[in-house]
Design a protein around this motif. Structure first.
Motif, PDB file in Angstrom:
ATOM      1  N   THR A   1       0.832  -1.205   0.000  1.00 11.10           N
ATOM      2  CA  THR A   1       0.000   0.000   0.000  1.00 11.10           C
ATOM      3  C   THR A   1       0.864   1.251   0.000  1.00 11.10           C
ATOM      4  O   THR A   1       0.590   2.217  -0.734  1.00 11.10           O
ATOM      5  CB  THR A   1      -0.922   0.016   1.236  1.00 11.10           C
TER       6      THR A   1
ATOM      7  N   GLY B   1       1.133   3.871  -3.034  1.00  5.83           N
ATOM      8  CA  GLY B   1       0.867   5.280  -2.796  1.00  5.83           C
ATOM      9  C   GLY B   1       1.948   6.165  -3.373  1.00  5.83           C
ATOM     10  O   GLY B   1       1.678   7.228  -3.949  1.00  5.83           O
TER      11      GLY B   1
ATOM     12  N   PHE C   1      -6.200  12.767  -0.535  1.00  4.76           N
ATOM     13  CA  PHE C   1      -6.350  11.889   0.631  1.00  4.76           C
ATOM     14  C   PHE C   1      -6.014  10.440   0.277  1.00  4.76           C
ATOM     15  O   PHE C   1      -5.452   9.713   1.094  1.00  4.76           O
ATOM     16  CB  PHE C   1      -7.750  12.003   1.227  1.00  4.76           C
ATOM     17  N   HIS C   2      -6.340  10.036  -0.937  1.00  6.35           N
ATOM     18  CA  HIS C   2      -5.956   8.691  -1.383  1.00  6.35           C
ATOM     19  C   HIS C   2      -4.436   8.560  -1.375  1.00  6.35           C
ATOM     20  O   HIS C   2      -3.892   7.543  -0.907  1.00  6.35           O
ATOM     21  CB  HIS C   2      -6.504   8.432  -2.782  1.00  6.35           C
TER      22      HIS C   2
ATOM     23  N   THR D   1      -2.897   8.692   2.275  1.00 15.70           N
ATOM     24  CA  THR D   1      -3.220   7.486   3.039  1.00 15.70           C
ATOM     25  C   THR D   1      -2.227   6.394   2.692  1.00 15.70           C
ATOM     26  O   THR D   1      -1.744   5.676   3.580  1.00 15.70           O
ATOM     27  CB  THR D   1      -4.657   7.031   2.744  1.00 15.70           C
TER      28      THR D   1
ATOM     29  N   ALA E   1      -0.114   7.651   5.950  1.00 13.04           N
ATOM     30  CA  ALA E   1      -0.996   7.181   7.019  1.00 13.04           C
ATOM     31  C   ALA E   1      -0.972   5.669   7.187  1.00 13.04           C
ATOM     32  O   ALA E   1      -1.171   5.155   8.293  1.00 13.04           O
ATOM     33  CB  ALA E   1      -2.423   7.666   6.752  1.00 13.04           C
ATOM     34  N   GLU E   2      -0.723   4.938   6.106  1.00 14.21           N
ATOM     35  CA  GLU E   2      -0.708   3.478   6.195  1.00 14.21           C
ATOM     36  C   GLU E   2       0.364   2.990   7.162  1.00 14.21           C
ATOM     37  O   GLU E   2       0.149   2.019   7.905  1.00 14.21           O
ATOM     38  CB  GLU E   2      -0.490   2.859   4.817  1.00 14.21           C
TER      39      GLU E   2
ATOM     40  N   ARG F   1      -0.895   3.463  10.629  1.00 12.23           N
ATOM     41  CA  ARG F   1      -1.897   2.433  10.919  1.00 12.23           C
ATOM     42  C   ARG F   1      -1.227   1.094  11.215  1.00 12.23           C
ATOM     43  O   ARG F   1      -1.591   0.398  12.177  1.00 12.23           O
ATOM     44  CB  ARG F   1      -2.860   2.298   9.729  1.00 12.23           C
TER      45      ARG F   1
ATOM     46  N   GLN G   1      -7.751   2.708  13.322  1.00 13.09           N
ATOM     47  CA  GLN G   1      -8.459   3.973  13.083  1.00 13.09           C
ATOM     48  C   GLN G   1      -7.665   5.163  13.619  1.00 13.09           C
ATOM     49  O   GLN G   1      -7.585   6.210  12.972  1.00 13.09           O
ATOM     50  CB  GLN G   1      -9.834   3.921  13.757  1.00 13.09           C
TER      51      GLN G   1
ATOM     52  N   LEU H   1      -4.616   5.832  11.363  1.00 15.51           N
ATOM     53  CA  LEU H   1      -5.006   6.446  10.090  1.00 15.51           C
ATOM     54  C   LEU H   1      -5.278   7.938  10.269  1.00 15.51           C
ATOM     55  O   LEU H   1      -4.791   8.767   9.480  1.00 15.51           O
ATOM     56  CB  LEU H   1      -6.254   5.749   9.537  1.00 15.51           C
TER      57      LEU H   1
ATOM     58  N   GLN I   1      -2.921  10.886   8.633  1.00 18.52           N
ATOM     59  CA  GLN I   1      -3.452  11.857   7.670  1.00 18.52           C
ATOM     60  C   GLN I   1      -3.238  13.283   8.172  1.00 18.52           C
ATOM     61  O   GLN I   1      -2.792  14.157   7.423  1.00 18.52           O
ATOM     62  CB  GLN I   1      -4.940  11.598   7.426  1.00 18.52           C
TER      63      GLN I   1
END
Length: 325
Positions: free
Chosen positions: A145, A149, A168-169, A172, A176-177, A180, A202, A205, A209
């Protein structure tokens, strides 16, 4: 040296102090010049956020083997540093954490190999932290991921039609991954409940972000002496972040002729773009988005059991997501 922010969290600070030599020992590269540069990067004042969060969140578990927890904390930091080395090549960044980047001193090829080598060090630590195939698969999925990204950024470079959803995609995946993964693996290695595991994902993430948005805000408003990187470095590379994307919604006519210059932007052009982004409200809107995600992270943290780690997590999150560097 472990970042000064951890002095506010003494027991975590002690663990991170012990982690630093462990990390240096985990990277045993025969090529001494590159080994020295990686060691410099590991010791050059990075915040150790991911292993710090890893250690804090592990306290919500039922215990777990301290050696496995240390290896898990080391793994997420090594993965992070590996991606930084590759990012510096892609972005042609001359400085990282106040230190000359590997590709600047030894060339792109050697920097890419150095980042790849750190990926192998990362997986060595993953194996020391867990040999559960499900947990290991989670690491593989996270790495895919993150790399996807980074590759997605190719289609967004110099793209004036990039939307908030696109942004945001992208963040993330590339930022952010890993946060997480950090929280989720901490829960797994420390034998926490499934509820803590899910909540950790959660929290990670939301923090990841918000952290990236604030990083992008500081690219427009930060002091390079504090951030230890040139202001508007992303813009020069064609990376359009949230402040600019939001500014384009109201000031496209002003921005388009400048952005159409792409790689030919001058210092004056960049300064003008910065002014437009601020005056159009794009910067303030991005700040509002970061504040909303910070509030969301705090709401999620509030659901955790009452213990010292919860209060430390609340304090650290607030500190990081309102930072000036």
């Amino acid at each position: 040296m472990v970042h000064a922010l951890w002095r506010q969290f003494p027991r975590i600070n002690l663990k991170l102090i012990a982690l630093e030599p462990y990390l240096l020992n985990a990277v045993n590269l025969p090529n001494q010049p590159i080994h020295h540069k990686i060691s410099q990067l590991l010791k050059s004042g990075g915040k150790f956020l991911r292993p710090g969060f890893f250690y804090i969140y592990s306290e919500f578990g039922q215990g777990g083997d301290p050696a496995r927890i240390k290896a898990g904390a080391a793994a997420v930091e090594l993965l992070h540093v590996a991606t930084l080395i590759h990012d510096d090549v892609i972005d042609e960044s001359p400085i990282r954490r106040g230190v000359e980047t590997i590709h600047t001193e030894y060339g792109q090829k050697n920097a890419i190999y150095a980042g790849d080598y750190l990926f192998t060090c990362y997986f060595n630590q993953v194996l020391k932290s867990t040999q559960d195939p499900v947990n290991m698969k989670r690491h593989v999925d996270a790495m895919q991921t993150i790399l996807a990204g980074e590759l997605d950024q190719m289609k967004y470079n110099f793209n004036q039609q990039m939307t908030e959803a696109d942004y945001f995609h992208e963040i993330t995946g590339k930022t952010a991954e890993l946060f997480r993964l950090c929280f989720q693996q901490s829960a797994l290695v420390s034998q926490a409940s499934n509820e803590i595991f899910k909540l950790g994902g959660q929290i990670g993430l939301a923090i990841g972000q918000a952290y990236q948005i604030l990083d992008d805000i500081l690219d427009y408003s930060g002091d390079p002496h504090q951030t230890k990187k040139p202001v508007l470095e992303d813009l020069k590379s064609g990376v359009y972040t949230l402040p600019l994307i939001l500014a384009l919604q109201t000031a496209r006519k002003q921005l388009k002729p400048l952005l159409d210059k792409r790689e030919q932007l001058t210092h004056d052009d960049i300064a003008e773009i910065q002014t437009i982004v601020v005056q159009s409200g794009g910067l303030n809107q991005a700040i509002q988005a970061a504040n909303q995600l910070t509030a969301k992270a705090q709401q999620l943290i509030a659901q955790l059991p009452e213990q010292k780690a919860k209060h430390d997590l609340q304090a650290l999150t607030q500190l990081l997501l309102t930072r000036k560097q």
